[in-house]
Write an enzyme that holds these catalytic residues in place. Structure first.
Site, PDB file in Angstrom:
ATOM      1  N   CYS A 135      46.949  53.515  46.952  1.00 42.32           N
ATOM      2  CA  CYS A 135      47.488  53.767  45.466  1.00 42.32           C
ATOM      3  C   CYS A 135      48.711  53.610  45.674  1.00 42.32           C
ATOM      4  O   CYS A 135      49.874  54.526  46.143  1.00 42.32           O
ATOM      5  CB  CYS A 135      47.440  54.874  44.708  1.00 42.32           C
ATOM      6  SG  CYS A 135      47.973  54.301  43.574  1.00 42.32           S
ATOM      7  N   CYS A 152      51.190  56.084  43.709  1.00 50.82           N
ATOM      8  CA  CYS A 152      51.167  57.459  44.210  1.00 50.82           C
ATOM      9  C   CYS A 152      51.787  57.539  45.223  1.00 50.82           C
ATOM     10  O   CYS A 152      52.956  58.093  45.124  1.00 50.82           O
ATOM     11  CB  CYS A 152      49.644  58.065  45.033  1.00 50.82           C
ATOM     12  SG  CYS A 152      48.709  57.138  44.174  1.00 50.82           S
TER      13      CYS A 152
END
Length: 215
Positions: free
Chosen positions: A32, A35
């Site tokens: 991700c 993230c």
């Protein structure tokens, strides 16, 4: 500044939670991109909140823990106070994360402190305090949006508090209205004194007295 939780058990995470009164947990994933961007941002934020323990957890590796805390998407930041989930923010929303941190680190939920003293401390947290639904970047009602726009257009520097934070909304929103004798939100305070809501601020602006009132 963040502790990275590794391993195939929850022992390391549990030890952090048990040894810290306030924990900010970032659930992320290696695949991700947001993230990966959020971790360094939280490292920087951590320097502003020395009383908070910041933790980074791989949600894929700790799927059972993520499920227990209601994490269904990443990135998600979960706030834990005294061992219990307090609130959460979905997505890499820095302002929302800081709003939650401001709320959880205030003495608002400390019932050992008299209620009036807790509210007075919050009102006086900054010279100009705005109580709104949401954040200046993401107001959650039309009146909050209008007062934010008015203050920003006049170059006013202010602190804010999101009254939609769970503990405040459930326990203290009505109490602040009683304390200030002002039934609605938003509410704007200057040096601990109530100015009013959007109607009052708009009138002061139209009369050319807003900036002098806030100085």
């Amino acid at each position: 500044y963040q502790r990275r939780v590794h391993g195939d058990s929850k022992d390391s995470f549990s030890s952090v939670v048990n040894s810290s009164s306030i924990v900010c947990v970032h659930f992320g994933a290696d695949w991700c991109p947001p993230c990966k961007e959020l971790d360094p941002a939280l490292d920087k934020i951590a320097t502003e909140y020395p009383g908070v323990t910041f933790v980074s957890v791989n949600a894929d590796q700790f799927s059972e823990l993520a499920e227990e805390l209601g994490v269904e998407t990443v990135p998600q930041v979960v706030f834990i106070k005294s061992g219990k989930k307090y609130s959460f923010v979905e997505g890499a929303k820095i302002e929302d994360i800081k709003a939650c941190l401001n709320c959880i680190t205030d003495t608002l939920s400390d019932t050992s402190v008299p209620l009036e003293e807790r509210l007075k401390k919050l009102i006086n947290r900054s010279p100009i305090m705005l109580f709104i639904k949401g954040t200046p970047e993401n107001p959650r009602c039309g009146f909050s949006s209008q007062i934010v726009k008015l203050l920003n257009e006049n170059g006013v520097k202010y602190d804010y508090f999101d009254i939609c934070e769970p503990y405040f909304w459930n326990e203290l929103a009505d109490k602040l209205s009683e304390y200030s004798n002002w039934p609605t939100y938003p509410q704007l305070y200057v040096k601990g004194e109530l100015v009013g809501g959007i109607d009052v601020c708009r009138q002061l602006h139209e009369e050319g007295e807003l900036l002098s009132t806030l100085s």
